[in-house]
Design an enzyme around this catalytic site. Sequence first.
Site, PDB file in Angstrom:
ATOM      1  N   SER A 139      -2.357   4.510  -6.155  1.00 39.44           N
ATOM      2  CA  SER A 139      -1.267   3.670  -6.658  1.00 39.44           C
ATOM      3  C   SER A 139      -1.882   2.371  -7.152  1.00 39.44           C
ATOM      4  O   SER A 139      -2.928   1.943  -6.632  1.00 39.44           O
ATOM      5  CB  SER A 139      -0.293   3.375  -5.511  1.00 39.44           C
ATOM      6  N   TYR A 152       1.366   0.466   3.162  1.00 39.34           N
ATOM      7  CA  TYR A 152       1.305   1.401   2.023  1.00 39.34           C
ATOM      8  C   TYR A 152       0.156   1.063   1.066  1.00 39.34           C
ATOM      9  O   TYR A 152      -0.674   1.935   0.764  1.00 39.34           O
ATOM     10  CB  TYR A 152       2.652   1.431   1.292  1.00 39.34           C
TER      11      TYR A 152
END
Length: 259
Positions: A139, A152
């Site tokens: 990501s 995350y």
Amino acid sequence: MTKGTFLITGASDGIGAVYADRLARRGHDLILVARRADKLEALATTLAAETGVRVETLSADLAKAEDLARIERRLREDAAITGLVNNAGIAGETTFVGSDPAYLTGMIDLNVLAVTRLAAAIAPRLADLGSGTIINMTSVTALMPDGFTAVYPATKAYVLAFTEALNVELGEKGVRVQAVLPGITRTPIWTEEQLAGLPAEMVMDVYDMVDAALTGLDLGETITIPALPDNADLDAYLDARRALRPNLSRNRPADRYGA
Ligand SMILES: NC(=O)c1ccc[n+]([C@@H]2O[C@H](COP(=O)([O-])OP(=O)(O)OC[C@H]3O[C@@H](n4cnc5c(N)ncnc54)[C@H](OP(=O)(O)O)[C@@H]3O)[C@@H](O)[C@H]2O)c1
């Protein structure tokens, strides 16, 4: 001549389901992995009918040790599998102090542990074979640990560092290794309400994202950032990091620490 089977995790929805579609259309047989067997079955039936490739489904919760072990075994033993899309992942934490530690543990189990163990299960075979592909879904938050939530982005920074290191070891043996860094992509990981609150120019269509990532794979990229307009910016970032190297390990502390 078979093109080799891809095992795709998190294939029941979102990005993984689009990888399934695109890789089937490229002629690869597929093994689709996620928890929801009904969604996997429906996708498998459609893709097999539309493309003629063989599509198998394996329902597994990759955050659970026994399910993960079952998928690892398949990756180790099935010589037809020459590609892995390590895509399954969850986000959804709030603030760190407001987070449920059990949820964070589950996130690390899925986003970090499962990714590592599945890659470890297939890597020795691909290294021996001198070919094959490992795609790890990370990501853009891997590049901005100070701009999102705590755990995350850290899981995604792990996957990016892991992929870069893996590429050094496996790349020279002929295995393709790629880290994909999507920005915000329209999938069920987001609620419609969350997406509606974001500037439209920041949200990418999931088919566009996966098509760009596969083009990056074809181009031989190790790090693919589908949204980044100019890859020279990524090169500059990597060069800056490399420039630190000669001074990161020395026999005495820097002068500013007064030693
Ligand atoms: N969408 C974005 O904006 C975005 C941006 C950057 C990175 N990513 C990354 O891209 C990957 C895919 O995200 P997405 O947006 O496609 O999310 P998604 O639409 O929520 O899909 C996630 C997939 O993972 C599967 N999954 C979740 N928990 C699992 C578990 N415990 N075991 C096995 N499978 C599990 C889900 O299937 P089941 O529920 O059936 O198990 C689903 O197929 C993730 O790694 C995510 O971090 C997404």
